[in-house]
Each structure stands twice: as C-alpha cells, then as structure tokens.
Design a protein around this motif. Structure first.
Motif, PDB file in Angstrom:
ATOM      1  N   ALA A 154     -82.947 -34.805  45.824  1.00 38.01           N
ATOM      2  CA  ALA A 154     -82.648 -33.404  45.523  1.00 38.01           C
ATOM      3  C   ALA A 154     -82.585 -33.105  44.035  1.00 38.01           C
ATOM      4  O   ALA A 154     -82.608 -31.934  43.647  1.00 38.01           O
ATOM      5  N   GLY A 155     -82.484 -34.140  43.203  1.00 38.04           N
ATOM      6  CA  GLY A 155     -82.353 -33.937  41.776  1.00 38.04           C
ATOM      7  C   GLY A 155     -80.932 -34.180  41.306  1.00 38.04           C
ATOM      8  O   GLY A 155     -79.969 -33.836  41.992  1.00 38.04           O
ATOM      9  N   SER A 156     -80.803 -34.777  40.138  1.00 36.09           N
ATOM     10  CA  SER A 156     -79.473 -35.080  39.618  1.00 36.09           C
ATOM     11  C   SER A 156     -78.680 -33.814  39.320  1.00 36.09           C
ATOM     12  O   SER A 156     -77.453 -33.801  39.416  1.00 36.09           O
ATOM     13  N   GLY A 157     -79.369 -32.734  38.970  1.00 32.64           N
ATOM     14  CA  GLY A 157     -78.683 -31.478  38.715  1.00 32.64           C
ATOM     15  C   GLY A 157     -77.935 -30.977  39.927  1.00 32.64           C
ATOM     16  O   GLY A 157     -76.805 -30.473  39.817  1.00 32.64           O
ATOM     17  N   ARG A 158     -78.538 -31.093  41.093  1.00 32.65           N
ATOM     18  CA  ARG A 158     -77.880 -30.627  42.314  1.00 32.65           C
ATOM     19  C   ARG A 158     -76.707 -31.522  42.690  1.00 32.65           C
ATOM     20  O   ARG A 158     -75.706 -31.060  43.220  1.00 32.65           O
ATOM     21  N   VAL A 159     -76.840 -32.830  42.443  1.00 36.70           N
ATOM     22  CA  VAL A 159     -75.719 -33.737  42.694  1.00 36.70           C
ATOM     23  C   VAL A 159     -74.544 -33.384  41.783  1.00 36.70           C
ATOM     24  O   VAL A 159     -73.392 -33.313  42.222  1.00 36.70           O
ATOM     25  N   LEU A 160     -74.822 -33.132  40.520  1.00 41.95           N
ATOM     26  CA  LEU A 160     -73.776 -32.774  39.574  1.00 41.95           C
ATOM     27  C   LEU A 160     -73.129 -31.447  39.956  1.00 41.95           C
ATOM     28  O   LEU A 160     -71.900 -31.306  39.931  1.00 41.95           O
ATOM     29  N   ALA A 161     -73.941 -30.470  40.331  1.00 41.46           N
ATOM     30  CA  ALA A 161     -73.410 -29.156  40.690  1.00 41.46           C
ATOM     31  C   ALA A 161     -72.524 -29.227  41.926  1.00 41.46           C
ATOM     32  O   ALA A 161     -71.526 -28.509  42.040  1.00 41.46           O
ATOM     33  N   ALA A 162     -72.889 -30.120  42.878  1.00 47.15           N
ATOM     34  CA  ALA A 162     -72.125 -30.256  44.116  1.00 47.15           C
ATOM     35  C   ALA A 162     -70.909 -31.161  43.963  1.00 47.15           C
ATOM     36  O   ALA A 162     -70.049 -31.197  44.842  1.00 47.15           O
ATOM     37  N   GLY A 163     -70.861 -31.928  42.892  1.00 42.35           N
ATOM     38  CA  GLY A 163     -69.771 -32.891  42.722  1.00 42.35           C
ATOM     39  C   GLY A 163     -69.909 -34.095  43.627  1.00 42.35           C
ATOM     40  O   GLY A 163     -68.959 -34.843  43.847  1.00 42.35           O
ATOM     41  N   GLY A 164     -71.097 -34.306  44.153  1.00 39.72           N
ATOM     42  CA  GLY A 164     -71.347 -35.407  45.089  1.00 39.72           C
ATOM     43  C   GLY A 164     -72.664 -35.166  45.786  1.00 39.72           C
ATOM     44  O   GLY A 164     -73.533 -34.441  45.284  1.00 39.72           O
ATOM     45  N   VAL A 165     -72.835 -35.761  46.965  1.00 39.30           N
ATOM     46  CA  VAL A 165     -74.056 -35.511  47.737  1.00 39.30           C
ATOM     47  C   VAL A 165     -74.081 -34.033  48.129  1.00 39.30           C
ATOM     48  O   VAL A 165     -73.135 -33.537  48.747  1.00 39.30           O
ATOM     49  N   PRO A 166     -75.121 -33.302  47.755  1.00 38.22           N
ATOM     50  CA  PRO A 166     -75.134 -31.860  48.047  1.00 38.22           C
ATOM     51  C   PRO A 166     -75.260 -31.577  49.543  1.00 38.22           C
ATOM     52  O   PRO A 166     -75.763 -32.400  50.311  1.00 38.22           O
ATOM     53  N   GLY A 167     -74.794 -30.411  49.934  1.00 38.51           N
ATOM     54  CA  GLY A 167     -74.820 -30.044  51.348  1.00 38.51           C
ATOM     55  C   GLY A 167     -76.165 -29.533  51.792  1.00 38.51           C
ATOM     56  O   GLY A 167     -76.264 -28.427  52.326  1.00 38.51           O
ATOM     57  N   ILE A 168     -77.196 -30.316  51.574  1.00 41.90           N
ATOM     58  CA  ILE A 168     -78.567 -29.968  51.968  1.00 41.90           C
ATOM     59  C   ILE A 168     -78.938 -30.878  53.134  1.00 41.90           C
ATOM     60  O   ILE A 168     -78.895 -32.104  53.003  1.00 41.90           O
ATOM     61  N   ILE A 169     -79.267 -30.302  54.258  1.00 40.97           N
ATOM     62  CA  ILE A 169     -79.524 -31.103  55.461  1.00 40.97           C
ATOM     63  C   ILE A 169     -80.606 -32.129  55.209  1.00 40.97           C
ATOM     64  O   ILE A 169     -80.494 -33.297  55.607  1.00 40.97           O
ATOM     65  N   GLU A 170     -81.691 -31.732  54.532  1.00 41.45           N
ATOM     66  CA  GLU A 170     -82.777 -32.678  54.253  1.00 41.45           C
ATOM     67  C   GLU A 170     -82.269 -33.873  53.450  1.00 41.45           C
ATOM     68  O   GLU A 170     -82.573 -35.028  53.755  1.00 41.45           O
ATOM     69  N   THR A 171     -81.468 -33.591  52.431  1.00 47.80           N
ATOM     70  CA  THR A 171     -80.972 -34.667  51.574  1.00 47.80           C
ATOM     71  C   THR A 171     -80.021 -35.571  52.327  1.00 47.80           C
ATOM     72  O   THR A 171     -80.093 -36.806  52.218  1.00 47.80           O
ATOM     73  N   ARG A 172     -79.132 -35.005  53.092  1.00 45.76           N
ATOM     74  CA  ARG A 172     -78.183 -35.828  53.850  1.00 45.76           C
ATOM     75  C   ARG A 172     -78.899 -36.682  54.896  1.00 45.76           C
ATOM     76  O   ARG A 172     -78.561 -37.851  55.096  1.00 45.76           O
ATOM     77  N   SER A 173     -79.898 -36.111  55.543  1.00 44.17           N
ATOM     78  CA  SER A 173     -80.668 -36.879  56.524  1.00 44.17           C
ATOM     79  C   SER A 173     -81.435 -38.007  55.842  1.00 44.17           C
ATOM     80  O   SER A 173     -81.527 -39.127  56.367  1.00 44.17           O
TER      81      SER A 173
END
Length: 359
Positions: free
Chosen positions: A165-184
């Motif tokens: 998902a990109g390091s920016g999204r991880v940083l913005a979320a404070g962890g694994v972002p709540g994106i179904i594709e990324t979590r799967s």
C-alpha cells in the motif's frame, strides 16, 4: 513535545506507493496494536527448497541473507502472492514482473542481479534480488517508526503492508492500514511462510490416515464414529496431565513441536484437552453447547485434535509463532477456528500431517 516525537511526525516517507498485489480472497486479519517492536514474524529462515521452482532456488536463498528479519521463506511466500512465480506478470495498474514492482519503485530499487548488464523488472533474478533490497529498506524504515512511536504492530506485517500500500499509508494509519486488499495480502503471505519453511525437526510427518484433510489443508473433515479408538493406538503426551493422549503419530509430532516451542518461550505447550472418548463428547455437548462438536463427530475423538491453554488470543506472539511453525510439524490452526472463521477458537489445533498441508 519532545524533539524525537517532533522529528517522527515530520518524517516524509521515501515512497508513497508500492506494488499492488494480485488479490486473493482470504479472510481479513485482526490487527493487534500493542507495544512497539513486537517479535519479528518472518519464520525461521530455514528454506524448504523443494517448494521453490528449481530455477529460482539459488536466488531465493541468497535474497534471504540480505538482512535480518527478511527471510527466504518470507520472500518466497511474497512472490507467490504477487505473481505465483510468473516472471512475465503485469497487473492492470502497470506493476511488472515476478515481484510486481511499479515503475517508479523499480527505478529507485531495481538492480541487475542476473549479470546481463541491465536491471529488468521482468528478469526473475533481478526481481528477486531487488525485492529483497526493497523489503530490507522497508523493514529498516518500519523499525525506525516503531522506535519513534509513530506506528505499532508486527514489523514483518508492517513491511509487507508498506510494500503493498505504500509506506505513506502505513504511517498515516499508524500501522497496517484498513484496506481490505492490503490486509488480505499480508495474511496470505504470513500464512504461506510455513509452506516455504523446512521442517524444524528435519523430516516430514505423514497424515497417518483418519478423516480426510480439508481442501485448505488446515483441519480434518468431520465424519461420524469418533471417540471409539482402541487405546493401544493412543500415546500419553509426556508433559501433560495423565490421560491426555493422542494418536501416537500425532503425539510424536507434537512432542517435536513442543521442543521448539519450549526452546523459544521457556515452557511447554499447556495441553488442556486432547483425546475425547464418546462419553466425554456427550457430556461436553450437554455443558458447552455450540462450542462442542456433535458427539461422534469431534476430531478430538480421532486423537487428532487438542486444545492449548497458554497461547493467548489470535495475533498474540505465541499464537503467531505456533501458526507459523506448527505446520512444519503437521499441526495447524483450522481455518474455521480462526478469528474470521465460523467459530473462533484460538486454542484449537489439529494434526493434518505435512504432505499437502497449507498454511
């Protein structure tokens, strides 16, 4: 505000977007936010070469030596998730090659590992080596953020999420972002590590008969007749309470797994329930209701299932360790018992053997 926190908040990620994975519909994982710097979860690093296409074995082995934490089994499981080992894979959004690099990311991290004089994302040797470089870069970045307190979670899961998902999204979320594709994507890779990990005991464990292993390789199909085994085929679990027995092949595999667990955590697996005869199944059904199987259909009654009391919830350090290493000894946490399954039971594990079993 301290200078450390101010600096952490001002950090701009080097890369905002990374390669999207080929999405495979697996269950969404629960993200366990807790103290920073959880134990890394990339597997033992002992590569199961037989699971790797022969042409790529040397490259995967070398890639697994690049940095601490990014193991060869992790890299192999990630390639399977990205392209299923297809060096010519191209995604609808332009991700290229076996490791599915986006062009901007490849321009920064792509290197010539095949020795032909050019870095090519469609060259599998270049892709594998560069994937390891990029994952090491992300793993270092993740640990810096964990130290700063800007994100929390498991370092490997966080690095994989940044790759997807990109390091920016991880940083913005404070962890694994709540994106179904990324979590799967993260869950598929973490589950696949076991398939590419050599059995810690150095040999395979046969399934040994009994109910069929499920299509996903994580449990035994329910069939009637359990709870009536001849006691001569049951063996006492040496460190458990008297009467806690399993079918002898399952017990031997469990004993080897317990050695590895004890070496890691300093104590035995706490066995709370193993073989259940038919009368016990009837009694438990009357007292536990939905949590207990229909009498005669429990896999405890085949000597192939047990309950473990000292792992903690799914996602905890011990549970993650057993989920990753148990399959090397033939023991699995059934998909139906996982947090996204039909009946969440973090304590329930089944012996399915190592041949054809999946993570």
């Amino acid at each position: 505000m301290s200078k450390k926190w101010l600096l952490a908040l001002l950090i701009v990620p080097v890369l905002l977007l990374a390669a999207p994975a080929a999405v495979i519909g697996l269950g969404v994982i629960t993200i366990m936010n807790g103290p920073p710097k959880l134990e890394t979860s990339g597997g033992t690093g002992a590569l199961n070469l037989q699971a790797i296409p022969e042409a790529y074995r040397a490259a995967i082995t070398e890639a697994g030596k690049r940095c601490k934490g990014i193991t060869a089994p992790l890299i192999a499981a990630q390639i399977e998730a990205e392209s299923n080992w297809n060096p010519a894979a191209i995604s609808p959004v332009g991700a290229m090659g076996m490791a599915q690099f986006m062009p901007p990311t490849w321009s920064e991290f792509g290197k010539d590992y095949s020795g032909d004089g050019r870095a090519d994302a469609n060259d599998p040797l270049d892709a594998i080596g560069s994937q390891a470089d990029y994952m090491c870069h992300l793993h270092t970045w993740v640990n810096q953020q964990l130290d700063a307190g800007t994100i929390s979670g498991d370092p490997i899961r966080l690095a994989l999420a940044a790759y997807n998902a990109g390091s920016g999204r991880v940083l913005a979320a404070g962890g694994v972002p709540g994106i179904i594709e990324t979590r799967s994507y993260v869950e598929k890779i973490m589950a696949g590590i076991a398939r590419y990990t050599k059995a810690l005991a150095g040999h395979d464990y046969a399934a040994g008969g009994g109910p069929d292993v499920s299509a996903d390789g994580t449990y035994r199909e329910a069939i009637g007749g359990s709870g009536k085994l001849d006691r001569s085929i049951l063996c006492q679990i040496p460190w458990a309470a008297s009467g806690q027995v399993l079918r002898c092949d399952a017990q031997r595999a469990l004993s080897e797994l317990n050695k590895a667990f004890k070496a890691k955590f300093g104590q035995n697996l706490a066995i709370t329930d193993a073989y259940r005869d038919y009368a016990t199944q009837v009694r438990l059904k009357a007292t536990k209701g939905f949590l207990a199987a229909t009498p005669g259909y429990s896999n405890h009654g085949w000597g192939l299932a047990l309950d473990i009391g000292n792992l903690g919830p799914e996602g905890s350090t011990r549970h993650r360790w057993l989920r990753e290493h148990g399959p090397a000894f033939g023991w699995q946490h059934p998909s139906w018992a996982r947090i996204d399954g039909r009946k969440s039971e973090a304590w329930h594990w089944e012996f399915v053997g190592t041949e054809g079993a999946k993570g």
